[in-house]
Scaffold this motif. Structure first.
Motif, short mmCIF file in Angstrom:
data_model
loop_
_atom_site.label_atom_id
_atom_site.label_comp_id
_atom_site.label_asym_id
_atom_site.label_seq_id
_atom_site.Cartn_x
_atom_site.Cartn_y
_atom_site.Cartn_z
N PHE A 63 0.82 -1.20 0.17
CA PHE A 63 0.00 -0.03 -0.05
C PHE A 63 0.68 1.27 0.01
CE2 PHE A 63 -2.15 -3.31 2.78
CZ PHE A 63 -3.30 -3.29 2.07
N LEU A 64 0.19 2.22 -0.37
CA LEU A 64 0.71 3.76 -0.26
C LEU A 64 -0.45 4.65 0.01
CD1 LEU A 64 0.01 5.50 -2.90
CD2 LEU A 64 1.93 4.46 -3.94
N TYR A 65 -0.18 5.48 0.69
CA TYR A 65 -1.03 6.72 1.38
C TYR A 65 -1.36 7.99 0.47
CZ TYR A 65 -4.01 7.73 5.23
OH TYR A 65 -5.22 7.84 6.24
N LEU A 66 -2.41 8.37 0.11
CA LEU A 66 -2.48 9.38 -0.80
C LEU A 66 -3.19 10.46 0.15
CD1 LEU A 66 -1.88 9.84 -4.03
CD2 LEU A 66 -4.22 9.83 -4.12
N THR A 67 -2.59 11.88 0.28
CA THR A 67 -3.05 12.84 0.75
C THR A 67 -3.48 14.15 -0.21
OG1 THR A 67 -1.85 12.21 2.97
CG2 THR A 67 -2.86 14.67 2.63
N LEU A 68 -4.42 14.48 -0.06
CA LEU A 68 -5.30 15.56 -1.02
C LEU A 68 -5.34 16.79 -0.28
CD1 LEU A 68 -7.06 12.65 -1.65
CD2 LEU A 68 -7.46 14.05 -3.61
N PRO A 69 -5.57 17.89 -1.02
CA PRO A 69 -5.83 19.07 -0.13
C PRO A 69 -6.90 19.13 1.01
CG PRO A 69 -5.55 19.53 -2.48
CD PRO A 69 -5.50 18.17 -2.51
N GLU A 70 -6.47 19.93 1.89
CA GLU A 70 -7.46 20.19 2.96
C GLU A 70 -8.63 20.56 2.31
OE1 GLU A 70 -7.65 19.64 6.28
OE2 GLU A 70 -5.37 18.81 6.27
N GLY A 71 -9.75 20.08 2.95
CA GLY A 71 -11.24 20.16 2.38
C GLY A 71 -11.77 19.21 1.43
N PHE A 72 -10.93 18.66 0.77
CA PHE A 72 -11.13 17.54 -0.09
C PHE A 72 -11.73 16.25 0.67
CE2 PHE A 72 -11.37 14.17 -3.14
CZ PHE A 72 -11.20 14.54 -4.46
N ASP A 73 -13.02 15.92 0.39
CA ASP A 73 -13.62 14.77 1.06
C ASP A 73 -13.94 13.66 0.30
OD1 ASP A 73 -15.55 13.04 2.60
OD2 ASP A 73 -16.23 14.69 3.53
N VAL A 74 -12.70 12.53 0.60
CA VAL A 74 -12.64 11.37 -0.31
C VAL A 74 -13.75 10.51 -0.10
CG1 VAL A 74 -10.11 11.54 -0.32
CG2 VAL A 74 -11.51 10.17 1.48
N VAL A 75 -14.55 10.79 1.14
CA VAL A 75 -15.75 9.88 1.51
C VAL A 75 -16.77 10.48 0.49
CG1 VAL A 75 -17.44 9.33 3.12
CG2 VAL A 75 -15.11 9.49 3.90
N ASP A 76 -17.29 11.63 0.37
CA ASP A 76 -18.09 12.00 -0.52
C ASP A 76 -17.71 12.01 -1.93
OD1 ASP A 76 -19.56 12.91 1.77
OD2 ASP A 76 -18.91 15.12 1.49
N PHE A 77 -16.52 11.81 -2.01
CA PHE A 77 -15.97 11.67 -3.56
C PHE A 77 -16.14 10.07 -3.98
CE2 PHE A 77 -12.35 10.97 -6.26
CZ PHE A 77 -12.40 11.76 -7.28
N TYR A 78 -16.22 9.24 -3.12
CA TYR A 78 -16.06 7.99 -3.42
C TYR A 78 -16.91 7.42 -4.40
CZ TYR A 78 -15.43 3.05 -3.21
OH TYR A 78 -15.23 1.76 -3.56
N ASP A 79 -18.36 7.80 -4.28
CA ASP A 79 -19.52 7.44 -5.44
C ASP A 79 -18.95 7.87 -6.94
OD1 ASP A 79 -20.80 5.76 -3.71
OD2 ASP A 79 -22.36 7.34 -3.00
N THR A 80 -18.53 9.13 -6.97
CA THR A 80 -18.11 9.47 -8.16
C THR A 80 -16.91 8.75 -8.72
OG1 THR A 80 -18.61 11.80 -7.33
CG2 THR A 80 -17.13 11.64 -9.25
N ALA A 81 -16.11 8.41 -7.79
CA ALA A 81 -15.11 7.43 -8.34
C ALA A 81 -15.50 5.99 -9.04
CB ALA A 81 -13.94 7.35 -7.34
N LEU A 82 -16.24 5.42 -7.86
CA LEU A 82 -16.82 4.21 -8.16
C LEU A 82 -17.69 4.13 -9.80
CD1 LEU A 82 -16.46 1.27 -7.14
CD2 LEU A 82 -18.48 1.73 -5.67
N ASP A 83 -18.70 5.16 -9.83
CA ASP A 83 -19.36 5.16 -10.71
C ASP A 83 -18.59 5.19 -12.12
OD1 ASP A 83 -21.63 5.29 -9.33
OD2 ASP A 83 -21.84 7.55 -9.41
N ASN A 84 -17.15 5.56 -11.99
CA ASN A 84 -16.24 5.89 -13.11
C ASN A 84 -15.35 4.74 -13.08
OD1 ASN A 84 -16.33 8.56 -14.84
ND2 ASN A 84 -16.98 8.76 -12.88
N GLU A 85 -15.63 3.46 -12.22
CA GLU A 85 -15.06 2.31 -12.31
C GLU A 85 -13.80 2.37 -11.45
OE1 GLU A 85 -15.39 0.99 -16.28
OE2 GLU A 85 -17.17 -0.09 -15.91
N VAL A 86 -13.49 3.09 -10.48
CA VAL A 86 -12.12 3.11 -9.94
C VAL A 86 -12.70 3.07 -8.16
CG1 VAL A 86 -10.22 4.55 -9.26
CG2 VAL A 86 -11.20 4.72 -11.46
#
Length: 396
Positions: free
Chosen positions: A326-349
């Motif tokens: 594994f590696l660990y990705l850090t995005l800018p403060e305020g980016f919510d990867v939980v809310d973003f998850y469905d967007t990613a999964l809808d695009n098959e990631v």
């Protein structure tokens, strides 16, 4: 019928693994999955397993399918003891290292006791700790060891001031899940020193230790403080997870309580699987196959690192693991990867949101990415899709 009144108090402390929930929603073979901790199926030595299975049956007959010793078969215990340079009596075989985490917690922790750990930490361990109603105190890693020691002492002293009992510190010192980070020798000495000073135990989880791709190996915490450490190992990442086999190295008095506890859990680990694993260890086939796995995973890690550098937008950073999965990705403060998850999964990631690994609910701008499972030919497309989606989200 309403069943609520039948459940134990512990049930309310169970929580679903987001990784397992992902696997229920999608077909992994049809998406770009950086989510799970699955090893590559190409590393499973199928022909050797087939041949050794036949040899085990010829040698042991029906004994290979009978109940066995709770501590594990003498053959596997001896092979593990020889590999890691410990007496046989200091080896307990488990049904996976996940069981090792759970049985250590079950034997050592009462409701309200404190377990110290890194923040973030392994999700499966957090699940187990909460199921036994432990108080989890997480401490974030600092590159400055003086500051890191101050953070540990502050956490420990706050627990003591509240009258809480610290039972053990849980740590993955090699290629940590989820961060991929490795503790250096000085940091391991500090953990051992704190355990001795404040009188708590250490549960050292090392399922990835033998998957090193660069750098020098660091002594285990068990080597530094064997009287205070329960060291967990696993065949899941170095042979095949389907065997469901692991081991605990530890003090005989501690292992005796685990032995008695395991009698009520599974009676004994899988016998046939133990004989096969013992043969892999004693014949040298495990090391031969392990080197192939290391070569493959080093390549996959390097590809993922290069793709992140190529495609990820400015403001996104990631760890550079010396090994593991594994590696660990850090995005800018305020980016919510939980809310973003469905967007990613809808695009098959798929990925795993970092907050699930955090003991305090932080880390909503982080994600864990696995590089062992996805084929290298598909990795670039997956990273590019994820990067484009992140760029679009950041531009809103």
């Amino acid at each position: 019928m309403v069943y609520d009144g039948f459940f134990s108090k512990d049930v309310s402390n169970f929580f679903r693994s987001p990784v397992r929930e992902i696997f229920k929603r999608v077909d992994l073979s049809k998406i770009y999955s950086f989510a799970g901790g699955y090893p590559s199926a190409s590393t499973f030595p199928l022909e050797d397993i087939k041949r050794i299975s036949s040899e085990v049956i010829d040698r042991y007959g029906a004994k290979a399918f009978q109940y066995g010793a709770t501590q594990g078969t003498p053959e596997l215990r001896s092979a593990v003891a020889q590999r890691y340079g410990v007496p046989v009596e200091n080896v307990q075989i488990t049904s996976s290292s996940q069981q090792g985490i759970d049985v250590c917690t079950r034997v050592l922790v009462d409701p309200g006791d404190v377990i110290l750990t890194s923040n973030p930490s392994y999700l499966g361990a957090i699940q187990s700790f909460r199921s036994y109603r432990a108080d989890i105190m997480g401490v974030a890693h600092r590159s400055d060891i003086i500051e890191w020691e101050k953070a540990w002492r502050k956490a420990i002293d706050s627990c003591i001031a509240e009258g809480k009992k610290i039972k053990f510190l849980y740590m993955i010192p090699d290629f940590q899940n989820p961060s991929g980070e490795t503790l250096n020798f000085e940091e391991r000495l500090l953990i051992a020193s704190l355990a001795r000073e404040y009188n708590f135990l250490i549960v050292e989880d090392s399922p990835y230790r033998e998957l090193r791709y660069e750098g020098e190996s660091v002594p285990t915490i068990y080597n530094i403080a064997p009287e205070r450490t329960l060291h967990l190992g696993s065949f899941s990442k170095i042979l095949a997870p389907g065997f469901r086999l692991g081991w605990i190295l530890g003090n005989v008095e501690l292992l005796d309580k685990i032995y008695v506890c395991k009698q009520s859990l599974d009676l004994c680990p899988p016998i046939m699987d133990q004989y096969i694993a013992a043969e892999f260890l004693s014949s040298g086939l495990l090391d031969e196959n392990l080197q192939k796995s290391i070569d493959l995973y080093r390549t996959k890690r390097d590809i993922l690192l290069s793709l992140l550098k190529k495609y990820m937008p400015e403001g996104v950073s990631w760890t550079h693991p010396e090994g593991g999965l594994f590696l660990y990705l850090t995005l800018p403060e305020g980016f919510d990867v939980v809310d973003f998850y469905d967007t990613a999964l809808d695009n098959e990631v798929a990925y795993v949101a970092g907050n699930f690994f955090c003991t305090d609910g932080s880390g909503r701008n982080t994600m864990r990415m696995n590089f062992s499972f996805l084929d290298t030919e598909r990795m670039e497309a997956g990273v590019k899709i994820l990067s484009d989606l992140i760029k679009a989200e950041l531009s809103k």
